[in-house]
Design a protein around this motif. Sequence first.
Motif, PDB file in Angstrom:
ATOM      1  N   VAL A 197       6.089  20.933 -56.633  1.00  0.00           N
ATOM      2  CA  VAL A 197       7.346  20.709 -55.871  1.00  0.00           C
ATOM      3  C   VAL A 197       7.385  20.330 -54.257  1.00  0.00           C
ATOM      4  O   VAL A 197       8.076  19.355 -53.893  1.00  0.00           O
ATOM      5  N   TYR A 220       8.848  16.894 -52.456  1.00  0.00           N
ATOM      6  CA  TYR A 220       9.435  16.549 -51.106  1.00  0.00           C
ATOM      7  C   TYR A 220       9.104  15.851 -50.410  1.00  0.00           C
ATOM      8  O   TYR A 220       9.423  14.884 -49.518  1.00  0.00           O
ATOM      9  N   GLU A 232      15.254  33.694 -52.619  1.00  0.00           N
ATOM     10  CA  GLU A 232      13.915  34.085 -52.704  1.00  0.00           C
ATOM     11  C   GLU A 232      13.582  35.582 -52.041  1.00  0.00           C
ATOM     12  O   GLU A 232      13.370  36.349 -52.319  1.00  0.00           O
ATOM     13  N   VAL A 273       7.260  30.968 -48.787  1.00  0.00           N
ATOM     14  CA  VAL A 273       8.023  31.654 -49.829  1.00  0.00           C
ATOM     15  C   VAL A 273       7.022  31.617 -51.147  1.00  0.00           C
ATOM     16  O   VAL A 273       6.851  32.772 -51.893  1.00  0.00           O
ATOM     17  N   PHE A 305       2.958  25.030 -60.547  1.00  0.00           N
ATOM     18  CA  PHE A 305       4.403  24.688 -60.692  1.00  0.00           C
ATOM     19  C   PHE A 305       5.056  24.620 -59.186  1.00  0.00           C
ATOM     20  O   PHE A 305       5.759  23.537 -58.903  1.00  0.00           O
ATOM     21  N   PHE A 351      19.239  24.374 -48.893  1.00  0.00           N
ATOM     22  CA  PHE A 351      17.661  24.922 -48.788  1.00  0.00           C
ATOM     23  C   PHE A 351      17.677  26.248 -48.303  1.00  0.00           C
ATOM     24  O   PHE A 351      17.045  27.177 -48.625  1.00  0.00           O
ATOM     25  N   ILE A 411      15.117  24.388 -56.290  1.00  0.00           N
ATOM     26  CA  ILE A 411      14.779  23.423 -55.136  1.00  0.00           C
ATOM     27  C   ILE A 411      14.332  22.194 -55.629  1.00  0.00           C
ATOM     28  O   ILE A 411      14.217  21.119 -54.812  1.00  0.00           O
ATOM     29  N   THR A 441      12.417  27.728 -58.242  1.00  0.00           N
ATOM     30  CA  THR A 441      11.818  26.570 -58.196  1.00  0.00           C
ATOM     31  C   THR A 441      12.646  25.313 -58.731  1.00  0.00           C
ATOM     32  O   THR A 441      12.823  24.273 -58.321  1.00  0.00           O
ATOM     33  N   PHE A 492      18.255  28.776 -50.713  1.00  0.00           N
ATOM     34  CA  PHE A 492      17.015  28.838 -51.599  1.00  0.00           C
ATOM     35  C   PHE A 492      16.136  29.977 -51.014  1.00  0.00           C
ATOM     36  O   PHE A 492      15.701  30.904 -51.687  1.00  0.00           O
ATOM     37  N   VAL A 493      16.021  29.793 -49.857  1.00  0.00           N
ATOM     38  CA  VAL A 493      15.402  31.098 -48.892  1.00  0.00           C
ATOM     39  C   VAL A 493      15.772  32.132 -49.060  1.00  0.00           C
ATOM     40  O   VAL A 493      15.227  33.343 -49.476  1.00  0.00           O
TER      41      VAL A 493
END
Lengths: 493, 122
Positions: free
Chosen positions: B47, B51, A141, B87, B43, A134, A178, A175, A137-138
């Motif tokens: 998500v 989660y 971005e 984000v 979109f 994760f 994730i 996206t 992912f951060v």
Amino acid sequence: MIAHHLPVIIVLVPLFGALLSALTKRGAVAWGIALIATVLTLAATIGLLGHVLHDGVISYEIGGWAPPIGIEYRVDMANALVILIVATIATVIMPYARVSVAKELAADQQAWFYTMYMLCVAGLIGIAVTGDAFNAFVFLEVSSLATYTMIALGQSRRSLLSAYQYLIMGTIGATFYIIGIGLLLTITGTLNFVDLAARIAVTPYDRAMLTALAFITVGIGLKLALFPLHVWLPNAYARAPSTGTALLASTATKVAVYLLIRVYFNVFGISNIVGDVPVLELLLVLSIAAMFFASFVAVFEKNVKRLLAYSSVAQVGYMILGLSMATSTALTGTLVHLANHAMMKGAAFLAIGAVSYQLGSVSLERMKGIGRVMPVTMGCFVVAGLSLIGVPGTVGFISKYYLVVAAFEKGWWWLAFMIVASSLIAVFYVGRVVEVAWFAEPSKEAAKLKEAPLSLLLPTVALAAACVFFGVDASLTAGLAEAAANALFGGSL
Amino acid sequence: MEVIQPILAHFNHWITIFLLVAGLYVVVARGNMIKKLIGLSLFQTSVYLLYISPGKIFGGTAPIIDDKIEVYSNPLPHVLILTAIVVGVATLALGLGLVVRINEVYGTIEEDEIFTQEDDEE
């Protein structure tokens, strides 16, 4: 004491550099800060590489929370190599940035450019250094948002459009990534790469797992511009400021390729991926398509920056080709190509940026005879071009040598033939630029020009020289890549 | 009932998938740049549900250790999604910022109109 914290320092230094640059609001000061930050980052990276070579894998607990609960930064040979590529390129480009950015950007935007430059570097290094899905992912971005802004700072109004289109595509990609990680979290209950690998190994390989793999592959595929998910790349590279293009082309896709390799080889385990669904075969077909299609498009491109961008899509094809063959030799080819492509594309884009600086254009028509008035700049371009083709004595040859040998080891002589055949297309697109630049009579406009200033030439020459140096003596780059490939094939992280 | 049971048992996933596909559809189908961003946001938001919903355990409580409580919900998804929301907001803000600038220089935010302008230039 400080040595222990190196894994986090290489992320924090550019991050704080970005913050300071944003506060200064003055281009020259921001440049100074960025220079100091990149040099420090490079020094820390070299120190880190020394540690990894000496002690093996380094695990760093963020905030003192032990993994797998806490976030872990984990450095082995594979990501040490990738971080070294990012830090080196970011530093080498800095002398170039000052003159180029001062000309291309408005005075009030220059400090922001360096802020985005530093944020992008911090994000890219972060993706490479982290051992947490994760957290990756951060950082993905962080680097992406900085990239969108950097592209939007380009000269033409089309830069805004390219940035917007890349934002849409990039966000969909991140996206997807994730979503895949979320599915893995639901299946295994963990996010740490090492822990994930251990739990996936004992979990039956069912449809949920395959779905996760599919989402992650498509998500990262968008980021690394895997054919046919590459449509954002040519416009983004062509319209970003010259310095930004050089940074992005040499580092951004490489880090995404690294992340895909990490997920495939260490998280899922390459033996798991070779299941009922032909994932690797699919990647093989797509990478071959990229090698031929993108090279072919590049042959007919009139804007040299776009031409090189399409060439990047083709080169990404070679990297994924090595991954999809899934042998130790092929993976060495992929990893050494990460470094080699960074040098050659860096040199090529810096040279074209220098032409753009003097000429004010990168269209092939206006570049007639430019080689005669800017011999050093275009000489560097020729060296980079020869590397793109894969001529012996340049770095491109080393990468393709490993890939061809890997193909023969598998008994896939047809693939070896295709690698050579696709390189021949590169002869045409590089040849077109070389022909126009060197053999055409200079136009009146071009004849008046002089060689680019020294600060633009030095980084360009340095990268072009590296293309030849590591092409003749590849023991350093290929040695690191081989050690990295072995680390990845060692199974566990 | 046997057919409906598995569908009802996973109703949270059906909602997630619907939002996901709806958001993606808006991004692809609409030419208005603001509407595209709305689709993109939808979109991304779907998500969050993907989660959060598996983290809930029926009868579970907040993860504060106490002798009387035996079942806890998983707090990790909430923390992750808090980050993902930040984000998402940053992406949306940057996207909207770009659209404002595009509107300034092109005078429109419809993609097809912008492409016609581009064609005229070339």
